[in-house]
Scaffold this motif. Sequence first.
Motif, PDB file in Angstrom:
ATOM      1  N   ASP A   1      58.518  12.216  44.604  1.00  0.00           N
ATOM      2  CA  ASP A   1      57.879  11.062  43.981  1.00  0.00           C
ATOM      3  C   ASP A   1      57.714   9.904  44.957  1.00  0.00           C
ATOM      4  O   ASP A   1      56.703   9.207  44.934  1.00  0.00           O
ATOM      5  CB  ASP A   1      58.668  10.603  42.757  1.00  0.00           C
ATOM      6  CG  ASP A   1      58.588  11.595  41.618  1.00  0.00           C
ATOM      7  OD1 ASP A   1      57.628  12.388  41.590  1.00  0.00           O
ATOM      8  OD2 ASP A   1      59.490  11.587  40.766  1.00  0.00           O
TER       9      ASP A   1
ATOM     10  N   ARG B   1      42.938  12.288  52.880  1.00  0.00           N
ATOM     11  CA  ARG B   1      42.742  13.103  51.669  1.00  0.00           C
ATOM     12  C   ARG B   1      42.282  14.511  52.031  1.00  0.00           C
ATOM     13  O   ARG B   1      42.765  15.491  51.472  1.00  0.00           O
ATOM     14  CB  ARG B   1      41.717  12.444  50.743  1.00  0.00           C
ATOM     15  CG  ARG B   1      42.225  11.269  49.976  1.00  0.00           C
ATOM     16  CD  ARG B   1      41.156  10.750  48.999  1.00  0.00           C
ATOM     17  NE  ARG B   1      41.628   9.599  48.290  1.00  0.00           N
ATOM     18  CZ  ARG B   1      41.371   8.335  48.643  1.00  0.00           C
ATOM     19  NH1 ARG B   1      40.621   8.079  49.699  1.00  0.00           N
ATOM     20  NH2 ARG B   1      41.859   7.343  47.939  1.00  0.00           N
TER      21      ARG B   1
ATOM     22  N   ILE C   1      54.709  10.555  47.132  1.00  0.00           N
ATOM     23  CA  ILE C   1      53.464  10.312  46.398  1.00  0.00           C
ATOM     24  C   ILE C   1      53.205   8.817  46.260  1.00  0.00           C
ATOM     25  O   ILE C   1      52.071   8.354  46.447  1.00  0.00           O
ATOM     26  CB  ILE C   1      53.500  11.003  45.029  1.00  0.00           C
ATOM     27  CG1 ILE C   1      53.501  12.521  45.219  1.00  0.00           C
ATOM     28  CG2 ILE C   1      52.335  10.575  44.146  1.00  0.00           C
ATOM     29  CD1 ILE C   1      53.816  13.306  43.968  1.00  0.00           C
ATOM     30  N   GLU C   2      54.246   8.059  45.959  1.00  0.00           N
ATOM     31  CA  GLU C   2      54.094   6.608  45.832  1.00  0.00           C
ATOM     32  C   GLU C   2      53.675   5.985  47.163  1.00  0.00           C
ATOM     33  O   GLU C   2      52.791   5.118  47.193  1.00  0.00           O
ATOM     34  CB  GLU C   2      55.392   5.980  45.337  1.00  0.00           C
ATOM     35  CG  GLU C   2      55.705   6.300  43.889  1.00  0.00           C
ATOM     36  CD  GLU C   2      57.058   5.775  43.449  1.00  0.00           C
ATOM     37  OE1 GLU C   2      57.638   4.920  44.167  1.00  0.00           O
ATOM     38  OE2 GLU C   2      57.531   6.215  42.393  1.00  0.00           O
ATOM     39  N   THR C   3      54.287   6.430  48.250  1.00  0.00           N
ATOM     40  CA  THR C   3      53.940   5.916  49.573  1.00  0.00           C
ATOM     41  C   THR C   3      52.497   6.259  49.920  1.00  0.00           C
ATOM     42  O   THR C   3      51.738   5.400  50.385  1.00  0.00           O
ATOM     43  CB  THR C   3      54.889   6.479  50.644  1.00  0.00           C
ATOM     44  OG1 THR C   3      56.222   6.101  50.315  1.00  0.00           O
ATOM     45  CG2 THR C   3      54.529   5.961  52.030  1.00  0.00           C
ATOM     46  N   LEU C   4      52.127   7.510  49.684  1.00  0.00           N
ATOM     47  CA  LEU C   4      50.763   7.927  49.978  1.00  0.00           C
ATOM     48  C   LEU C   4      49.758   7.134  49.156  1.00  0.00           C
ATOM     49  O   LEU C   4      48.745   6.665  49.688  1.00  0.00           O
ATOM     50  CB  LEU C   4      50.596   9.429  49.707  1.00  0.00           C
ATOM     51  CG  LEU C   4      49.201   9.996  49.914  1.00  0.00           C
ATOM     52  CD1 LEU C   4      48.736   9.796  51.355  1.00  0.00           C
ATOM     53  CD2 LEU C   4      49.164  11.458  49.536  1.00  0.00           C
ATOM     54  N   ASN C   5      50.026   6.962  47.886  1.00  0.00           N
ATOM     55  CA  ASN C   5      49.126   6.212  47.015  1.00  0.00           C
ATOM     56  C   ASN C   5      48.951   4.776  47.514  1.00  0.00           C
ATOM     57  O   ASN C   5      47.826   4.256  47.566  1.00  0.00           O
ATOM     58  CB  ASN C   5      49.646   6.230  45.576  1.00  0.00           C
ATOM     59  CG  ASN C   5      48.618   5.734  44.599  1.00  0.00           C
ATOM     60  OD1 ASN C   5      47.445   6.074  44.685  1.00  0.00           O
ATOM     61  ND2 ASN C   5      49.063   4.923  43.655  1.00  0.00           N
ATOM     62  N   ALA C   6      50.050   4.155  47.920  1.00  0.00           N
ATOM     63  CA  ALA C   6      49.976   2.783  48.437  1.00  0.00           C
ATOM     64  C   ALA C   6      49.172   2.738  49.731  1.00  0.00           C
ATOM     65  O   ALA C   6      48.328   1.854  49.925  1.00  0.00           O
ATOM     66  CB  ALA C   6      51.379   2.226  48.655  1.00  0.00           C
ATOM     67  N   LYS C   7      49.436   3.684  50.628  1.00  0.00           N
ATOM     68  CA  LYS C   7      48.740   3.705  51.915  1.00  0.00           C
ATOM     69  C   LYS C   7      47.245   3.961  51.744  1.00  0.00           C
ATOM     70  O   LYS C   7      46.425   3.369  52.454  1.00  0.00           O
ATOM     71  CB  LYS C   7      49.343   4.763  52.846  1.00  0.00           C
ATOM     72  CG  LYS C   7      50.740   4.447  53.291  1.00  0.00           C
ATOM     73  CD  LYS C   7      50.733   3.255  54.222  1.00  0.00           C
ATOM     74  CE  LYS C   7      52.107   2.999  54.798  1.00  0.00           C
ATOM     75  NZ  LYS C   7      52.090   1.889  55.741  1.00  0.00           N
ATOM     76  N   LEU C   8      46.892   4.840  50.823  1.00  0.00           N
ATOM     77  CA  LEU C   8      45.472   5.158  50.624  1.00  0.00           C
ATOM     78  C   LEU C   8      44.676   3.922  50.210  1.00  0.00           C
ATOM     79  O   LEU C   8      43.497   3.808  50.534  1.00  0.00           O
ATOM     80  CB  LEU C   8      45.307   6.267  49.586  1.00  0.00           C
ATOM     81  CG  LEU C   8      45.687   7.669  50.054  1.00  0.00           C
ATOM     82  CD1 LEU C   8      45.677   8.646  48.875  1.00  0.00           C
ATOM     83  CD2 LEU C   8      44.777   8.165  51.156  1.00  0.00           C
ATOM     84  N   THR C   9      45.316   2.992  49.528  1.00  0.00           N
ATOM     85  CA  THR C   9      44.620   1.762  49.141  1.00  0.00           C
ATOM     86  C   THR C   9      44.592   0.738  50.272  1.00  0.00           C
ATOM     87  O   THR C   9      43.751  -0.149  50.279  1.00  0.00           O
ATOM     88  CB  THR C   9      45.261   1.131  47.890  1.00  0.00           C
ATOM     89  OG1 THR C   9      46.623   0.802  48.168  1.00  0.00           O
ATOM     90  CG2 THR C   9      45.190   2.075  46.702  1.00  0.00           C
TER      91      THR C   9
ATOM     92  N   ALA D   1      41.318   6.796  54.911  1.00  0.00           N
ATOM     93  CA  ALA D   1      41.837   7.329  53.643  1.00  0.00           C
ATOM     94  C   ALA D   1      41.168   8.656  53.296  1.00  0.00           C
ATOM     95  O   ALA D   1      41.834   9.600  52.858  1.00  0.00           O
ATOM     96  CB  ALA D   1      41.639   6.312  52.518  1.00  0.00           C
TER      97      ALA D   1
END
Length: 61
Positions: free
Chosen positions: A2, A24, A5-13, A20
Motif C-alpha cells: 500500500d 505508467r 501504491i501511495e508513493t507512486l500515486n503521489a509521484k505520478l501527480t 508520468a
Amino acid sequence: MDALIETLNAKLTQWEPDVAEAVRQSISEIIEMADCDLLDIMRSRVVEQEVLDLIDESETR
C-alpha cells in the motif's frame, strides 16, 4: 504494498506528464511480464550496463 501504491500515486501527480506516462508504461510492461512469469529471465538493465561498462574499460586499456 500500500505504501508503494501511495508513493507512486503521489509521484505520478508531481512528475511532468511525459515522465508520468513513461512510468505508467514501464509499470504496465512489468505487470504483463510478471503475469507471464517472464521476470526471472529478463535481463536487468543495470547488469547489462555493467557489462557494457566492463567492455568499454577493457577496450581502453
